[in-house]
Scaffold this motif. Structure first.
Motif, PDB file in Angstrom:
ATOM      1  N   ALA A 286       0.853  -1.199   0.000  1.00 55.28           N
ATOM      2  CA  ALA A 286       0.000   0.000   0.000  1.00 55.28           C
ATOM      3  C   ALA A 286       0.880   1.237   0.000  1.00 55.28           C
ATOM      4  O   ALA A 286       1.821   1.344   0.787  1.00 55.28           O
ATOM      5  N   GLY A 287       0.576   2.159  -0.893  1.00 52.05           N
ATOM      6  CA  GLY A 287       1.285   3.433  -0.965  1.00 52.05           C
ATOM      7  C   GLY A 287       0.467   4.376  -1.823  1.00 52.05           C
ATOM      8  O   GLY A 287      -0.704   4.109  -2.118  1.00 52.05           O
ATOM      9  N   THR A 288       1.089   5.454  -2.259  1.00 51.74           N
ATOM     10  CA  THR A 288       0.359   6.438  -3.065  1.00 51.74           C
ATOM     11  C   THR A 288       0.711   6.377  -4.543  1.00 51.74           C
ATOM     12  O   THR A 288       0.046   7.001  -5.365  1.00 51.74           O
ATOM     13  N   GLY A 289       1.798   5.668  -4.867  1.00 51.16           N
ATOM     14  CA  GLY A 289       2.260   5.654  -6.255  1.00 51.16           C
ATOM     15  C   GLY A 289       3.028   6.909  -6.634  1.00 51.16           C
ATOM     16  O   GLY A 289       3.322   7.138  -7.805  1.00 51.16           O
ATOM     17  N   LYS A 290       3.361   7.736  -5.629  1.00 50.25           N
ATOM     18  CA  LYS A 290       4.155   8.945  -5.857  1.00 50.25           C
ATOM     19  C   LYS A 290       5.241   9.011  -4.783  1.00 50.25           C
ATOM     20  O   LYS A 290       4.959   8.759  -3.612  1.00 50.25           O
ATOM     21  N   ASP A 291       6.464   9.359  -5.193  1.00 48.18           N
ATOM     22  CA  ASP A 291       7.516   9.527  -4.197  1.00 48.18           C
ATOM     23  C   ASP A 291       8.014  10.963  -4.201  1.00 48.18           C
ATOM     24  O   ASP A 291       7.772  11.725  -5.136  1.00 48.18           O
ATOM     25  N   ILE A 292       8.677  11.329  -3.125  1.00 45.49           N
ATOM     26  CA  ILE A 292       9.209  12.679  -2.971  1.00 45.49           C
ATOM     27  C   ILE A 292      10.571  12.569  -2.302  1.00 45.49           C
ATOM     28  O   ILE A 292      10.764  11.735  -1.401  1.00 45.49           O
ATOM     29  N   SER A 293      11.532  13.368  -2.741  1.00 48.78           N
ATOM     30  CA  SER A 293      12.848  13.351  -2.101  1.00 48.78           C
ATOM     31  C   SER A 293      12.739  13.989  -0.717  1.00 48.78           C
ATOM     32  O   SER A 293      11.857  14.826  -0.457  1.00 48.78           O
ATOM     33  N   ILE A 294      13.639  13.595   0.164  1.00 50.97           N
ATOM     34  CA  ILE A 294      13.638  14.170   1.515  1.00 50.97           C
ATOM     35  C   ILE A 294      13.947  15.667   1.447  1.00 50.97           C
ATOM     36  O   ILE A 294      13.410  16.458   2.233  1.00 50.97           O
ATOM     37  N   ASN A 295      14.783  16.073   0.489  1.00 51.05           N
ATOM     38  CA  ASN A 295      15.029  17.516   0.298  1.00 51.05           C
ATOM     39  C   ASN A 295      13.746  18.261  -0.037  1.00 51.05           C
ATOM     40  O   ASN A 295      13.446  19.311   0.549  1.00 51.05           O
ATOM     41  N   ASP A 296      12.975  17.721  -0.979  1.00 54.29           N
ATOM     42  CA  ASP A 296      11.725  18.379  -1.376  1.00 54.29           C
ATOM     43  C   ASP A 296      10.686  18.338  -0.257  1.00 54.29           C
ATOM     44  O   ASP A 296       9.909  19.289  -0.086  1.00 54.29           O
ATOM     45  N   LEU A 297      10.684  17.246   0.498  1.00 54.53           N
ATOM     46  CA  LEU A 297       9.764  17.155   1.636  1.00 54.53           C
ATOM     47  C   LEU A 297      10.089  18.228   2.675  1.00 54.53           C
ATOM     48  O   LEU A 297       9.178  18.889   3.196  1.00 54.53           O
ATOM     49  N   ALA A 298      11.355  18.407   2.960  1.00 58.58           N
ATOM     50  CA  ALA A 298      11.762  19.433   3.929  1.00 58.58           C
ATOM     51  C   ALA A 298      11.323  20.825   3.477  1.00 58.58           C
ATOM     52  O   ALA A 298      10.849  21.635   4.282  1.00 58.58           O
ATOM     53  N   MET A 299      11.445  21.087   2.182  1.00 54.47           N
ATOM     54  CA  MET A 299      11.002  22.383   1.652  1.00 54.47           C
ATOM     55  C   MET A 299       9.486  22.516   1.720  1.00 54.47           C
ATOM     56  O   MET A 299       8.957  23.593   2.022  1.00 54.47           O
ATOM     57  N   LEU A 300       8.767  21.432   1.438  1.00 57.31           N
ATOM     58  CA  LEU A 300       7.308  21.449   1.497  1.00 57.31           C
ATOM     59  C   LEU A 300       6.836  21.767   2.915  1.00 57.31           C
ATOM     60  O   LEU A 300       5.858  22.501   3.106  1.00 57.31           O
ATOM     61  N   VAL A 301       7.525  21.240   3.907  1.00 57.06           N
ATOM     62  CA  VAL A 301       7.156  21.472   5.303  1.00 57.06           C
ATOM     63  C   VAL A 301       7.593  22.856   5.770  1.00 57.06           C
ATOM     64  O   VAL A 301       6.814  23.600   6.378  1.00 57.06           O
ATOM     65  N   SER A 302       8.841  23.243   5.484  1.00 57.89           N
ATOM     66  CA  SER A 302       9.394  24.463   6.097  1.00 57.89           C
ATOM     67  C   SER A 302       9.234  25.719   5.251  1.00 57.89           C
ATOM     68  O   SER A 302       9.146  26.833   5.792  1.00 57.89           O
ATOM     69  N   LYS A 303       9.191  25.553   3.925  1.00 57.45           N
ATOM     70  CA  LYS A 303       9.147  26.690   2.973  1.00 57.45           C
ATOM     71  C   LYS A 303      10.360  27.603   3.119  1.00 57.45           C
ATOM     72  O   LYS A 303      10.345  28.743   2.658  1.00 57.45           O
ATOM     73  N   ASN A 304      11.416  27.113   3.777  1.00 55.11           N
ATOM     74  CA  ASN A 304      12.569  27.975   4.064  1.00 55.11           C
ATOM     75  C   ASN A 304      13.867  27.180   3.915  1.00 55.11           C
ATOM     76  O   ASN A 304      14.213  26.386   4.785  1.00 55.11           O
ATOM     77  N   PRO A 305      14.622  27.397   2.819  1.00 47.79           N
ATOM     78  CA  PRO A 305      15.857  26.644   2.617  1.00 47.79           C
ATOM     79  C   PRO A 305      16.879  26.845   3.727  1.00 47.79           C
ATOM     80  O   PRO A 305      17.671  25.950   4.021  1.00 47.79           O
ATOM     81  N   ALA A 306      16.843  28.000   4.384  1.00 49.90           N
ATOM     82  CA  ALA A 306      17.803  28.280   5.459  1.00 49.90           C
ATOM     83  C   ALA A 306      17.540  27.427   6.704  1.00 49.90           C
ATOM     84  O   ALA A 306      18.406  27.321   7.589  1.00 49.90           O
ATOM     85  N   ALA A 307      16.340  26.832   6.772  1.00 52.30           N
ATOM     86  CA  ALA A 307      15.990  26.021   7.942  1.00 52.30           C
ATOM     87  C   ALA A 307      16.396  24.557   7.775  1.00 52.30           C
ATOM     88  O   ALA A 307      16.116  23.735   8.644  1.00 52.30           O
ATOM     89  N   ILE A 308      17.071  24.250   6.662  1.00 53.69           N
ATOM     90  CA  ILE A 308      17.415  22.859   6.349  1.00 53.69           C
ATOM     91  C   ILE A 308      18.925  22.676   6.410  1.00 53.69           C
ATOM     92  O   ILE A 308      19.689  23.497   5.902  1.00 53.69           O
ATOM     93  N   LYS A 309      19.353  21.601   7.070  1.00 57.13           N
ATOM     94  CA  LYS A 309      20.794  21.291   7.074  1.00 57.13           C
ATOM     95  C   LYS A 309      20.981  19.791   6.821  1.00 57.13           C
ATOM     96  O   LYS A 309      20.128  18.969   7.151  1.00 57.13           O
ATOM     97  N   HIS A 310      22.113  19.454   6.230  1.00 57.73           N
ATOM     98  CA  HIS A 310      22.451  18.062   5.949  1.00 57.73           C
ATOM     99  C   HIS A 310      23.504  17.591   6.946  1.00 57.73           C
ATOM    100  O   HIS A 310      24.452  18.320   7.256  1.00 57.73           O
TER     101      HIS A 310
END
Length: 320
Positions: A242-266
Motif C-alpha cells: 500500500a502506498g500512493t504511487g508517488k515519491d518525494i525526495s527528503i530535500n523536497d519534503l523538507a522544503m514542502l514542510v518548512s518553505k525555508n531553505p535556510a531552515a534545512i541542514k544536511h
C-alpha cells in the motif's frame, strides 16, 4: 467480529483500532507500551465495542494463551513489533525477539484457535525502486537492516502457516506511513519530526544528501488498507503493498514542510548501509484485490498532521 489488535496503542495500531470500532467490531488490544502510550486510545476508552486493553508482551506465551482461551477471536491484526531501523542495527537481538519470536507465538495461538491473522510488514524489506511504475510485490527483497531481515523472516513464517496448515493469513506491506499520533522525536517518522522541528524553530536535519525518496502514505489510508485486507477472504495467502504511487525526495519534503531553505541542514548518515535510495509503491494489487486506493494527498496529510502536532503542544493539553 471479535478482533485482537496487537500493538493497538501504537501509531498505526490506534488508527486500525479506530477503523474497527467505527465498523462496529468488538476489539481487544494487547500492547506492552514499550513504543507507545495508553493515552493514544483515550478517545475510545468509553466506546461500547472496545472490550479490553491488556498490557502484555507477545513474547509472553502464557499471556497470549490465556487471552486466546478467554476470547474466541475471529481475526488478529498483528502490529506489535520493534520498528526502528537504526535501533535494529545497534541491537539486533531485541528486534529479532520481538519481530520473529513474538510473531511465532502469536501465530501458534492463531493456529490452535483457528484465528485469521493479518501480519504488518513494511516496505523496508525491499531493494530500491528501479521501474517507473514502482515496487510491486514481485520485486526483490533485500534485508539491509536486522529490522528488514526480521520482518522478512516473520513474513515467511506467517505464509508457511497458510501453506502448511491452511491458516488464513495476509501479509501487508505499507509504505512510509505518517500522520497524527506519530512520535515527533528520534523514533518518529520524517514528516512528524520535520513538522515538530519547524514549529519549535529548529533546523530540519537531513541524513546524507537528501536525494533519497519516500512514498508517504497517510495513516488513515493505511489503516483502511490494513483492516480491509483482513475482511476479504480473497486476500488470504497474499502479500499486498500500500502506498500512493508517488515519491518525494527528503530535500523536497523538507522544503514542502518548512518553505525555508535556510531552515534545512544536511548531516552525516548514522547507518548509510541501511538507507534505501528510492521507495515508490506500485499498489495495483491492492486496488485490484481489495478495491483500495489512497484518498489523502501529501499536502492535505501534512496539513492535518501539523494541526494535530500544534494541538498537542497547547499548554492546556500539556497539563492534562
Amino acid at each position: 467480529m471479535k478482533v485482537l489488535v496487537t500493538g493497538g496503542t501504537g501509531f498505526i495500531g490506534r488508527w486500525v483500532v479506530k477503523k474497527l470500532l467505527d465498523d462496529h467490531h468488538d476489539v481487544w488490544i494487547l500492547d506492552n507500551l514499550a513504543n507507545s502510550k495508553k493515552t493514544n486510545i483515550n478517545e475510545f476508552k468509553s466506546h461500547i465495542h472496545l472490550k479490553s486493553f491488556i498490557q502484555g508482551d507477545i513474547k509472553d506465551e502464557k499471556t497470549l494463551e490465556e487471552l486466546f482461551q478467554r476470547v474466541q477471536f475471529d481475526i488478529c491484526y498483528h502490529l506489535a513489533a520493534s520498528i526502528n531501523v537504526q535501533d535494529s542495527i545497534d541491537d539486533p537481538k531485541t528486534t529479532f525477539e520481538n519481530d520473529v519470536t513474538g510473531t511465532f507465538n502469536v501465530l501458534e495461538q492463531c493456529k490452535r484457535n483457528d484465528v485469521k491473522i493479518v501480519f504488518m510488514s513494511t516496505c523496508m524489506v525491499y531493494d530500491r525502486a528501479i521501474k517507473p511504475s514502482g515496487i510491486s510485490e514481485l520485486d526483490m527483497v533485500k534485508p539491509a537492516s536486522p529490522y528488514a531481515g526480521s520482518k522478512i523472516a516473520a513474513e515467511n513464517m506467517v505464509l508457511s502457516y497458510y501453506y502448511s496448515y491452511g491458516l488464513p493469513v495476509v501479509v501487508v506491506r505499507p509504505f512510509n506511513t505518517y500522520g497524527p499520533f506519530q512520535k515527533t522525536g528520534g523514533e518518529g517518522g520524517v514528516v512528524a519530526i520535520f513538522i515538530n522541528n519547524k514549529l519549535d524553530g529548529k533546523l530540519l536535519s537531513i541524513y546524507g544528501d537528501g536525494k533519497q525518496t519516500r512514498d508517504l502514505l497517510y495513516v488513515e489510508d493505511c489503516a483502511d488498507f490494513v483492516v480491509t485486507a483482513g475482511y476479504l477472504d480473497k486476500a488470504n495467502g497474499h502479500i499486498i503493498n500500500a502506498g500512493t504511487g508517488k515519491d518525494i525526495s527528503i530535500n523536497d519534503l523538507a522544503m514542502l514542510v518548512s518553505k525555508n531553505p535556510a531552515a534545512i541542514k544536511h548531516i552525516p548518515h548514522i547507518h548509510p548501509q541501511s538507507e534505501i535510495q528510492k521507495l515508490l509503491c506500485n499498489y495495483s494489487k491492492a486496488k485490484e484485490l481489495l478495491d483500495w486506493e489512497p484518498k489523502i494527498s501529501l499536502e492535505d496529510g501534512i496539513k492535518r498532521t501539523e494541526e494535530w502536532i500544534k494541538f498537542t503542544k497547547e499548554p492546556s493539553n500539556k497539563e492534562n
